[in-house]
Design a protein around this motif. Structure first.
Motif, PDB file in Angstrom:
ATOM      1  N   VAL A  48       0.797  -1.176  -0.181  1.00 17.14           N
ATOM      2  CA  VAL A  48       0.137   0.132  -0.035  1.00 17.14           C
ATOM      3  C   VAL A  48       1.375   1.626  -0.106  1.00 17.14           C
ATOM      4  N   LEU A  49       2.074   1.385   0.789  1.00 16.48           N
ATOM      5  CA  LEU A  49       2.876   2.050   0.425  1.00 16.48           C
ATOM      6  C   LEU A  49       3.404   2.519  -0.001  1.00 16.48           C
ATOM      7  N   LYS A  50       3.764   1.271  -1.178  1.00 14.49           N
ATOM      8  CA  LYS A  50       4.475   1.563  -2.109  1.00 14.49           C
ATOM      9  C   LYS A  50       3.407   2.429  -3.555  1.00 14.49           C
ATOM     10  N   HIS A  51       1.705   2.037  -3.111  1.00 16.89           N
ATOM     11  CA  HIS A  51       0.820   2.425  -4.208  1.00 16.89           C
ATOM     12  C   HIS A  51       0.809   3.786  -4.363  1.00 16.89           C
ATOM     13  N   TRP A  65       7.194  10.741   1.947  1.00 16.36           N
ATOM     14  CA  TRP A  65       7.655  10.068   3.079  1.00 16.36           C
ATOM     15  C   TRP A  65       8.256  11.187   3.664  1.00 16.36           C
ATOM     16  N   LYS A  66       8.835  11.820   3.599  1.00 18.28           N
ATOM     17  CA  LYS A  66       9.571  13.131   3.910  1.00 18.28           C
ATOM     18  C   LYS A  66       8.610  14.386   4.189  1.00 18.28           C
ATOM     19  N   ASP A  67       7.232  14.631   3.636  1.00 18.34           N
ATOM     20  CA  ASP A  67       6.630  14.784   3.518  1.00 18.34           C
ATOM     21  C   ASP A  67       5.935  14.424   5.289  1.00 18.34           C
ATOM     22  N   ALA A  68       5.797  12.781   4.822  1.00 21.82           N
ATOM     23  CA  ALA A  68       4.779  13.227   6.397  1.00 21.82           C
ATOM     24  C   ALA A  68       5.774  12.465   7.532  1.00 21.82           C
ATOM     25  N   ARG A  69       6.646  12.878   7.644  1.00 15.61           N
ATOM     26  CA  ARG A  69       7.592  13.307   9.037  1.00 15.61           C
ATOM     27  C   ARG A  69       6.702  14.533   9.619  1.00 15.61           C
ATOM     28  N   THR A  70       5.752  15.872   8.895  1.00 13.83           N
ATOM     29  CA  THR A  70       5.467  16.887   9.234  1.00 13.83           C
ATOM     30  C   THR A  70       4.026  16.734   9.258  1.00 13.83           C
ATOM     31  N   THR A  76      -0.493  11.364   2.766  1.00  8.38           N
ATOM     32  CA  THR A  76      -1.344  10.542   2.454  1.00  8.38           C
ATOM     33  C   THR A  76      -2.973  11.037   1.599  1.00  8.38           C
ATOM     34  N   ALA A  77      -3.267  12.288   1.688  1.00  9.75           N
ATOM     35  CA  ALA A  77      -4.413  12.620   0.797  1.00  9.75           C
ATOM     36  C   ALA A  77      -3.278  12.658  -0.898  1.00  9.75           C
ATOM     37  N   ARG A  78      -2.172  13.254  -0.379  1.00  9.24           N
ATOM     38  CA  ARG A  78      -1.755  13.731  -1.754  1.00  9.24           C
ATOM     39  C   ARG A  78      -1.359  12.004  -2.857  1.00  9.24           C
ATOM     40  N   GLY A  79      -0.297  11.027  -1.580  1.00  9.48           N
ATOM     41  CA  GLY A  79      -0.393  10.086  -2.411  1.00  9.48           C
ATOM     42  C   GLY A  79      -1.393   8.985  -2.736  1.00  9.48           C
ATOM     43  N   THR A  80      -2.886   9.548  -1.967  1.00 11.01           N
ATOM     44  CA  THR A  80      -3.946   8.475  -2.347  1.00 11.01           C
ATOM     45  C   THR A  80      -3.841   9.095  -3.865  1.00 11.01           C
ATOM     46  N   LYS A  81      -4.246  10.442  -4.207  1.00 13.13           N
ATOM     47  CA  LYS A  81      -5.493  11.249  -5.084  1.00 13.13           C
ATOM     48  C   LYS A  81      -3.658  10.435  -6.392  1.00 13.13           C
ATOM     49  N   ASN A  82      -2.768  10.442  -5.978  1.00 15.13           N
ATOM     50  CA  ASN A  82      -1.708  10.002  -6.941  1.00 15.13           C
ATOM     51  C   ASN A  82      -1.853   8.459  -7.224  1.00 15.13           C
ATOM     52  N   ARG A 125     -10.791   3.396   2.515  1.00 12.93           N
ATOM     53  CA  ARG A 125     -11.546   4.333   3.073  1.00 12.93           C
ATOM     54  C   ARG A 125     -10.208   4.405   4.325  1.00 12.93           C
ATOM     55  N   SER A 126     -10.029   4.273   4.684  1.00 13.02           N
ATOM     56  CA  SER A 126      -9.312   3.865   5.910  1.00 13.02           C
ATOM     57  C   SER A 126      -8.091   5.223   5.287  1.00 13.02           C
ATOM     58  N   LEU A 127      -7.907   4.695   3.991  1.00 14.90           N
ATOM     59  CA  LEU A 127      -6.352   5.914   3.565  1.00 14.90           C
ATOM     60  C   LEU A 127      -7.747   8.012   3.015  1.00 14.90           C
ATOM     61  N   ALA A 128      -9.092   7.160   3.036  1.00 11.22           N
ATOM     62  CA  ALA A 128      -9.328   8.307   2.154  1.00 11.22           C
ATOM     63  C   ALA A 128      -9.682   9.117   3.978  1.00 11.22           C
ATOM     64  N   GLN A 129     -10.249   8.450   4.832  1.00 13.43           N
ATOM     65  CA  GLN A 129     -10.805   8.895   6.320  1.00 13.43           C
ATOM     66  C   GLN A 129      -9.497   9.452   6.551  1.00 13.43           C
ATOM     67  N   PHE A 130      -8.625   8.997   6.881  1.00 10.71           N
ATOM     68  CA  PHE A 130      -7.185   9.851   6.919  1.00 10.71           C
ATOM     69  C   PHE A 130      -6.586  10.839   6.962  1.00 10.71           C
ATOM     70  N   GLY A 131      -6.299  10.656   5.345  1.00 13.14           N
ATOM     71  CA  GLY A 131      -6.456  11.579   4.711  1.00 13.14           C
ATOM     72  C   GLY A 131      -6.549  13.292   4.642  1.00 13.14           C
ATOM     73  N   ASP A 132      -5.961  14.328   4.604  1.00 13.32           N
ATOM     74  CA  ASP A 132      -6.407  15.644   5.034  1.00 13.32           C
ATOM     75  C   ASP A 132      -6.638  15.946   3.436  1.00 13.32           C
ATOM     76  N   PHE A 133      -7.786  15.835   2.716  1.00 12.96           N
ATOM     77  CA  PHE A 133      -8.333  16.696   1.093  1.00 12.96           C
ATOM     78  C   PHE A 133      -8.580  17.412   1.273  1.00 12.96           C
ATOM     79  N   GLU A 134      -9.430  18.401   2.273  1.00 12.50           N
ATOM     80  CA  GLU A 134      -9.815  19.275   2.402  1.00 12.50           C
ATOM     81  C   GLU A 134      -8.083  20.467   1.975  1.00 12.50           C
ATOM     82  N   SER A 135      -7.252  19.939   2.427  1.00 12.88           N
ATOM     83  CA  SER A 135      -6.491  21.047   2.551  1.00 12.88           C
ATOM     84  C   SER A 135      -5.461  20.860   1.454  1.00 12.88           C
ATOM     85  N   LEU A 136      -5.709  19.929   0.507  1.00  9.06           N
ATOM     86  CA  LEU A 136      -4.716  19.007  -0.791  1.00  9.06           C
ATOM     87  C   LEU A 136      -5.831  20.252  -1.695  1.00  9.06           C
TER      88      LEU A 136
END
Length: 204
Positions: A48-51, A65-70, A76-82, A125-136
């Protein structure tokens, strides 16, 4: 093939924990036990992390990965959308779709059984619920507006140079503009309003 994991809790826990670890040379199934995830059912988390682009095919951490540190939720939202670009092309608001709509999509795009489709849906759905799509989405609009402002300024300077000294001649000016497909109707309205101001009104 869309990734899936039975342990969606582990998936989100790993993403949350990225900020408390250093950036590893590689993050593979060998590192999961070091992070405290020793079950064999945790291993699909790597896929999943690769995807979603957090790591490459060899497990090397990428920029997300580096972005996710902060900011793990925005990353997560950006990666999920891509990673799920095809899904978001079908449903621009895929992160808000219910299980039935997602199930129909994954069924149509794969040949796996219902049990696997269910896990695909649960993973997304887990990724979608955790990701901040509004800010994205807000960031994308700001980027579009910044690009639009630059294009407007460039267009205005071209018109000024062409208009000066033309002595009443009529000039046909063709302006080609390119906007990202993510642009909203509101952004287009603002863009064309600015074009009128800088291209048409400025030439009077």
């Amino acid at each position: 093939m869309f990734p899936y994991t039975q342990n969606v809790g582990t998936l989100i826990a790993v993403i949350k924990a990225i900020g408390s670890h250093g950036v590893p040379d590689k993050f593979t199934t060998k590192e999961l036990p070091v992070w405290g995830y020793k079950s064999s059912n945790d291993r699909p988390v790597i896929g999943v992390l690769k995807h979603i682009g957090f790591i490459d095919g060899s497990g090397v951490p990428q920029q997300l990965w580096k972005d996710a540190r902060t900011n793990p939720q925005l990353a997560t939202a950006r990666g999920t959308k891509n990673g799920y670009a095809e899904l978001f092309k079908t449903f621009p608001d895929a992160n808000r779709k219910d299980a039935e709509a997602l199930t129909n999509f994954f069924k149509a795009k794969t040949t796996v059984g219902d049990a696997v489709v269910k896990q695909m849906v649960s993973t997304f759905r887990s990724l979608a619920q955790f990701g901040d799509f509004e800010s994205l989405d807000d960031n994308q609009v700001n980027e579009i507006e910044d690009q639009s402002n630059g294009a407007q300024q460039n267009a205005r300077s071209i018109v000024s140079r062409q208009i000066s000294g033309v002595g009443g001649m009529t000039i046909n000016l063709n302006v080609e503009l390119t906007l990202p497909t993510a642009a909203t109707g509101e952004v287009y309205d603002k863009f064309f309003a600015a074009m009128k101001k800088h291209l048409i009104d400025a030439s009077k």
